[in-house]
Design an enzyme around this catalytic site. Structure first.
Site, PDB file in Angstrom:
ATOM      1  N   PRO A   1      41.175  43.683  48.918  1.00  7.06           N
ATOM      2  CA  PRO A   1      41.641  42.292  48.950  1.00  7.06           C
ATOM      3  C   PRO A   1      42.745  42.088  47.917  1.00  7.06           C
ATOM      4  O   PRO A   1      42.611  42.540  46.782  1.00  7.06           O
ATOM      5  CB  PRO A   1      40.384  41.486  48.546  1.00  7.06           C
ATOM      6  CG  PRO A   1      39.488  42.450  47.851  1.00  7.06           C
ATOM      7  CD  PRO A   1      39.806  43.810  48.374  1.00  7.06           C
TER       8      PRO A   1
ATOM      9  N   CYS B   1      37.920  39.507  39.505  1.00  2.10           N
ATOM     10  CA  CYS B   1      39.273  39.031  39.192  1.00  2.10           C
ATOM     11  C   CYS B   1      39.433  38.802  37.686  1.00  2.10           C
ATOM     12  O   CYS B   1      38.680  38.031  37.088  1.00  2.10           O
ATOM     13  CB  CYS B   1      39.580  37.749  39.956  1.00  2.10           C
ATOM     14  SG  CYS B   1      41.227  37.148  39.535  1.00  2.10           S
TER      15      CYS B   1
ATOM     16  N   LYS C   1      32.362  42.829  45.180  1.00  8.31           N
ATOM     17  CA  LYS C   1      33.388  43.676  44.567  1.00  8.31           C
ATOM     18  C   LYS C   1      33.483  43.288  43.096  1.00  8.31           C
ATOM     19  O   LYS C   1      33.616  42.110  42.769  1.00  8.31           O
ATOM     20  CB  LYS C   1      34.729  43.482  45.264  1.00  8.31           C
ATOM     21  CG  LYS C   1      35.864  44.271  44.623  1.00  8.31           C
ATOM     22  CD  LYS C   1      37.092  44.280  45.521  1.00  8.31           C
ATOM     23  CE  LYS C   1      38.261  45.005  44.883  1.00  8.31           C
ATOM     24  NZ  LYS C   1      38.959  44.190  43.886  1.00  8.31           N
TER      25      LYS C   1
HETATM   26  C1  LIG Z   1      48.702  41.595  43.789  1.00  4.32           C
HETATM   27  C2  LIG Z   1      47.220  41.837  43.658  1.00  4.32           C
HETATM   28  C3  LIG Z   1      46.330  40.873  44.075  1.00  4.32           C
HETATM   29  C4  LIG Z   1      44.946  41.103  43.991  1.00  4.32           C
HETATM   30  N1  LIG Z   1      44.090  40.147  44.471  1.00  4.32           N
HETATM   31  C5  LIG Z   1      42.749  40.426  44.526  1.00  4.32           C
HETATM   32  C6  LIG Z   1      41.840  39.552  45.184  1.00  4.32           C
HETATM   33  O1  LIG Z   1      42.213  38.505  45.719  1.00  4.32           O
HETATM   34  N2  LIG Z   1      40.521  39.904  45.187  1.00  4.32           N
HETATM   35  C7  LIG Z   1      40.060  41.066  44.610  1.00  4.32           C
HETATM   36  O2  LIG Z   1      38.856  41.357  44.656  1.00  4.32           O
HETATM   37  N3  LIG Z   1      40.902  41.909  43.988  1.00  4.32           N
HETATM   38  C8  LIG Z   1      42.231  41.624  43.954  1.00  4.32           C
HETATM   39  N4  LIG Z   1      43.083  42.540  43.400  1.00  4.32           N
HETATM   40  C9  LIG Z   1      42.533  43.814  42.905  1.00  4.32           C
HETATM   41  C10 LIG Z   1      42.561  44.889  44.004  1.00  4.32           C
HETATM   42  O3  LIG Z   1      41.718  44.551  45.068  1.00  4.32           O
HETATM   43  C11 LIG Z   1      42.135  46.267  43.439  1.00  4.32           C
HETATM   44  O4  LIG Z   1      40.820  46.158  42.950  1.00  4.32           O
HETATM   45  C12 LIG Z   1      43.017  46.744  42.289  1.00  4.32           C
HETATM   46  O5  LIG Z   1      44.400  46.529  42.586  1.00  4.32           O
HETATM   47  C13 LIG Z   1      42.787  48.237  42.007  1.00  4.32           C
HETATM   48  O6  LIG Z   1      43.038  49.018  43.148  1.00  4.32           O
HETATM   49  P1  LIG Z   1      44.449  49.819  43.337  1.00  4.32           P
HETATM   50  O7  LIG Z   1      44.616  50.680  42.118  1.00  4.32           O
HETATM   51  O8  LIG Z   1      44.250  50.597  44.587  1.00  4.32           O
HETATM   52  O9  LIG Z   1      45.513  48.781  43.413  1.00  4.32           O
HETATM   53  C14 LIG Z   1      44.457  42.315  43.436  1.00  4.32           C
HETATM   54  C15 LIG Z   1      45.368  43.262  43.002  1.00  4.32           C
HETATM   55  C16 LIG Z   1      46.737  43.055  43.111  1.00  4.32           C
HETATM   56  C17 LIG Z   1      47.674  44.137  42.650  1.00  4.32           C
END
Ligand SMILES: Cc1cc2nc3c(=O)[nH]c(=O)nc-3n(C[C@H](O)[C@H](O)[C@H](O)COP(=O)(O)O)c2cc1C
Length: 332
Positions: A24, A108, A147
């Site tokens: 997400p 978050c 999450k």
């Molecule tokens: C632009 C952005 C918005 C995000 N918004 C959410 C969100 O709405 N809900 C959530 O659980 N995590 C959110 N995250 C966290 C991601 O879901 C994820 O846990 C985090 O980016 C780590 O994974 P990655 O290294 O693959 O990016 C967000 C991350 C980014 C970069």
């Protein structure tokens, strides 16, 4: 440590071995982007997080975030909030949109959310976090997942205990981002505790690992080293939806999914921009919304002297200018 993946279930939904989920992401995982990721093999997609407080007030812009389409199923709608009753009421509103899964955000780290006691802020109030979880699980007839992160900070990496407690609340799966709230998005995700949760003999629910998966090689390493039931990709998918196809092809050893070439990637980017414009019903807004994808996409990596074109792409505010720039780039 386990070395091979297996199919698994979240509620009644069966997932293939080596399942890869789209994380997400606020302002990123709208229906347009979720559909593109689905097309390239994402096994589960999530909406951006949706505020429970705004849902119970039926705020128009928030209600729109509940829009899902059948082609993207299975899809999870994620909610956040700090008040158990509001979360229950919000979950019931979400259930009317008929998602396959309701996911609760306890991860978050953003100040305006976490410092007000929602998102990762709940990692400092575990009784309330568990109360919310249990109440939402009881309130809806859908699988409820969570999450979260490893803990609030380095001194409180409570995820191993928390995972058992959450399982006892009746959740159907747990996604863990291998960082603490204090880390925000800095440093490297630490997967060792994700692995510990997965290998805890008391844990029966699927564990989804998340953090820093940017290539098929890293994805393979995470599956094999930590034995997780699924992985979740966030930033690595922005402007790069075919990463799901690349990961699955590597892990399943088949050419199940076609990975687009340079010209097709440009077409996918353009289609995504058009879908964003349609979704927001406004050319300028749609283009601005797509800029994150344009900025992050690896499509143009390695093109010599690309910087001025990149700057122009990120400034363009009409479809004709933007598409002329994209069409003009030639593969090296
Ligand atoms: C632009 C952005 C918005 C995000 N918004 C959410 C969100 O709405 N809900 C959530 O659980 N995590 C959110 N995250 C966290 C991601 O879901 C994820 O846990 C985090 O980016 C780590 O994974 P990655 O290294 O693959 O990016 C967000 C991350 C980014 C970069």
């Amino acid at each position: 440590m386990p070395t091979s993946s297996h199919s698994m279930k979240i509620g009644n939904i069966t997932f293939d071995r080596y399942s890869v989920f789209l994380a997400p992401m606020e302002d990123v995982t709208d229906p347009a982007f979720r559909l593109v990721c689905k097309e390239f093999g994402a096994d589960l997609v999530y909406t951006e997080f949706v505020s429970a407080d705004a849902l119970v007030r039926f705020v128009n812009r928030t209600m729109q975030k509940l829009t899902i389409v059948d082609e993207e199923r299975p899809v999870a709608i994620q909610i956040y909030g700090k008040d158990p009753q509001t979360m229950v009421d919000a979950a019931k509103i979400v259930a009317e949109s008929n998602p396959d899964i309701i996911d609760i955000n306890f991860g978050c780290p953003v100040k305006k959310i976490a410092s007000k006691g929602a998102g990762a802020g709940l990692l400092r109030d575990i009784p309330r976090l568990l109360d919310i979880t249990q109440s939402v699980v009881k309130a809806v007839n859908l699988p409820v997942t969570v999450k979260t992160r490893l803990g609030w900070d380095d001194n409180s990496k409570i995820i191993c205990t928390l995972a058992r407690q959450l399982q006892d609340c009746g959740i159907a799966a747990l996604a863990i981002h291998g960082r603490t709230r204090s880390q925000m998005y800095t440093g490297e995700a630490d997967w060792t505790l994700i692995g510990e949760v997965k290998n805890d003999p008391k844990i029966k629910i699927p564990i989804i690992g998340n953090g820093d998966i940017t290539t098929p090689e890293v994805a393979e390493d995470k599956f094999h080293r930590y034995g997780v039931d699924a992985i979740m990709v966030g930033r690595g998918a922005i402007g790069n939806a075919w990463i799901f196809a690349e990961i699955k092809n590597r892990l399943l050893g088949e050419n199940r999914y076609s990975v687009p070439n340079f010209e097709s990637r440009k077409e996918i980017l353009k289609r995504h921009i058009i879908n964003s414009i349609e979704w927001l019903k406004d050319e300028r807004k749609g283009i601005i919304h797509s800029r994150r994808h344009i900025a992050a996409t690896p499509i143009f990596k390695g093109i010599p002297n690309f910087k001025p074109t990149r700057i122009a792409m990120l400034k363009a505010d009409s479809i004709s200018d933007l598409f002329a720039l994209i069409d003009g780039v030639r593969e090296v």
